[in-house]
Each structure stands twice: as structure tokens, then as C-alpha cells.
Enzyme design. Sequence first.
Site, mmCIF file in Angstrom:
data_model
loop_
_atom_site.group_PDB
_atom_site.id
_atom_site.type_symbol
_atom_site.label_atom_id
_atom_site.label_comp_id
_atom_site.label_asym_id
_atom_site.label_seq_id
_atom_site.Cartn_x
_atom_site.Cartn_y
_atom_site.Cartn_z
ATOM 1 N N TYR A 103 0.857 -1.188 0.000
ATOM 2 C CA TYR A 103 0.000 0.000 0.000
ATOM 3 C C TYR A 103 0.892 1.237 0.000
ATOM 4 O O TYR A 103 1.862 1.323 0.761
ATOM 5 C CB TYR A 103 -0.892 -0.010 1.242
ATOM 6 C CG TYR A 103 -1.656 1.280 1.445
ATOM 7 C CD1 TYR A 103 -2.880 1.476 0.808
ATOM 8 C CD2 TYR A 103 -1.158 2.305 2.248
ATOM 9 C CE1 TYR A 103 -3.584 2.665 0.977
ATOM 10 C CE2 TYR A 103 -1.846 3.493 2.415
ATOM 11 C CZ TYR A 103 -3.059 3.670 1.778
ATOM 12 O OH TYR A 103 -3.750 4.847 1.937
ATOM 13 N N HIS A 104 0.553 2.213 -0.844
ATOM 14 C CA HIS A 104 1.393 3.404 -1.024
ATOM 15 C C HIS A 104 0.869 4.555 -0.174
ATOM 16 O O HIS A 104 -0.239 5.049 -0.385
ATOM 17 C CB HIS A 104 1.376 3.813 -2.503
ATOM 18 C CG HIS A 104 2.547 4.659 -2.911
ATOM 19 N ND1 HIS A 104 2.911 5.811 -2.253
ATOM 20 C CD2 HIS A 104 3.447 4.510 -3.928
ATOM 21 C CE1 HIS A 104 3.959 6.341 -2.840
ATOM 22 N NE2 HIS A 104 4.317 5.560 -3.858
ATOM 23 N N GLY A 105 1.651 4.974 0.803
ATOM 24 C CA GLY A 105 1.300 6.143 1.607
ATOM 25 C C GLY A 105 1.559 7.432 0.863
ATOM 26 O O GLY A 105 2.089 7.430 -0.261
ATOM 27 N N SER A 170 4.074 -0.956 -5.945
ATOM 28 C CA SER A 170 2.791 -0.485 -5.437
ATOM 29 C C SER A 170 1.871 -0.275 -6.633
ATOM 30 O O SER A 170 2.045 0.697 -7.382
ATOM 31 C CB SER A 170 2.937 0.831 -4.668
ATOM 32 O OG SER A 170 1.663 1.350 -4.331
ATOM 33 N N GLU A 176 -2.697 6.413 -5.664
ATOM 34 C CA GLU A 176 -3.019 5.965 -4.306
ATOM 35 C C GLU A 176 -2.342 6.850 -3.275
ATOM 36 O O GLU A 176 -2.933 7.182 -2.234
ATOM 37 C CB GLU A 176 -2.567 4.515 -4.128
ATOM 38 C CG GLU A 176 -3.026 3.870 -2.836
ATOM 39 C CD GLU A 176 -2.739 2.381 -2.852
ATOM 40 O OE1 GLU A 176 -3.647 1.617 -3.247
ATOM 41 O OE2 GLU A 176 -1.603 1.989 -2.492
#
Length: 305
Positions: A103-105, A170, A176
Site C-alpha cells: 500500500y502506497h502512503g 505499489s 493511491e
Amino acid sequence: YQLDVLYLGWVFSLVYPVILTIFILPGLILLMLYLSALILHIYRHRSKVFDALHQSLDQRDPWVGGRNLIGLLWDAHGIIWHGYEVTGLENLPESGPALIIYYHGALPLDIYYLVSRVILLKKRLIVCVADRFLEKIPGWKVILEAFKITPGTVSICSDMLRQGHILSISPGGVREALFSDNNYDILWGKRCGFAKVALQANVPIIPMFTENLREAFRTFIWPQWFWLRIYEFTRLPLVPLYGGFPVKLRTHLGRPIIPMADETPDELAARVKKHLYELIHQHQRLPGNIFRSLVARVYEKPKEQ
């Protein structure tokens, strides 16, 4: 005059938190990246530094010493500023290929920290797939070269895996990063290129999620339609960023997902997405909260399942 000074002091006390979170703390991350580039430049042109760290020069990969230096720098930053931890590190193979899907912050701090931790503990490099805009940032070419960061077409990624590398992707990418929020929605759209790569190379997929990643840095996405149009037009991460909060960060590496021979890329992508959502809901209190994530540095209430 005295009243003016008091008034200015009062105004400064109001705007100081805004200045801190919008300019100063994000600027520290940018400073770290440029410091990394500086160290690598020094390292490339000063072989005596390398010889002081290593008794023998690895002709196959002359960046080993430089990556170790950067790994030490970022690992120290992660431990001091975020109390950074990793669970499931045993799920990464000691040798041979694997594909990490994460998951890409708003800022992929967790990838910086994980790459550093794996370099130091497993003596392996995680090759990262990144957006092409990184190639256009002045001074960063040396980082991309040393850490083998690639824009990653399907063929390039498949070749990297066949060569035995650990690869991280990602699927949500910049979209995202910019437009997800503290509910940690996965924004992959119809992207399944990573699944094609995994099927072609026949490698295990390791889902990855980092607790409180959205609480460390966040984006100003209001009005979302405006920033979305800007992104669609430029394909650049121009959404304003704020944060740098010293929240607790803990990366979770899930159990390997083995591609099945009769599986289509869409089916494999859906299966990986399901596992990633399970990691998020297992380890992240939703919606994410900055204050709670700060308190987690000293006390964490067990998450109700």
C-alpha cells in the site's frame, strides 16, 4: 510598539504549527533524500571511504558500501523518529526472487525503511519500481542508480525476478499516494501488471502494509476534483503535502501468495488485493488518527478483531 511585538508573537504562535507541518517537517524528508544523494556522490568519487568500510571491493556491485551507509542512515532515522519495526521479515526469502506488493502512503517512508532494514539484516537489496518523474528530479539520478530503482515495464520486472532479485511494486502508485486517505482505501483501478509479472516469473507475492503510514504524512485533497484534474493533466504529484509527525510505524509482511498456473492476471490481482485488505484491517485502526498514532509510541491498546 510593545503591543505590536505582542501581537506579532500571538500571530506567530497561531501560524507556527502550520509552518511546522507544511514546510519544516516535509522539508526534513527532502533533506534526507538529498543527504543520501550527497553521500553516494562522495562515495562514488572517494574510493578510500569504501576501502575503509570494506577490505575488498566487490567488482560485481560497486555500490554495496554506499548502500550500507545509506541503510544505516535511514534505519537510524526510522528507529529514532518512528520507533520503526518490521513483522514477518522471515517471509522474505534468504535467496531467490520474490515480489512485494504494498500500500502506497502519501510518502513511501516504509519502503525507505524496509529497504534499509533488509540491506542491514539480510544483506539483500529490494529493487523498487517507481514512477518515471523521479528521473527528472535534479540530483537524484545517483540514488536511482545505486539502488537500481526502475520505472518497471512488465518485461523489465520479469527479467529482474528471473535474475533472483526481490522486487517491490505499489500497483496504486502515485494515484493511491495522493488520493487515498486515513481509511486506507486501496486505489488500484484495473491495474494488474504486477500479476502478469508474477505469473511470468512464477514467484511468490508478499503483501505489505505499514501501520499509521497515513498519519505520518497526509495530502490536502480538497477540493479533490481540482487536484485530480491537475494530476491527470501533469501525471506529477503536485498535491500539497503536510506532516512529518513522529507516529509509530510498523511494517507487516504477510505470508507469501503463490500464483496458480490456471490463474488469470485479474484473478491473481484480486486475490492479492484481498490479502492486502486483510492486513490493513488486521493491524490498522480505522479511520487512522494522528493523535492515537503518536500515543502508540509509548502505549498501544490492543486492536479488537
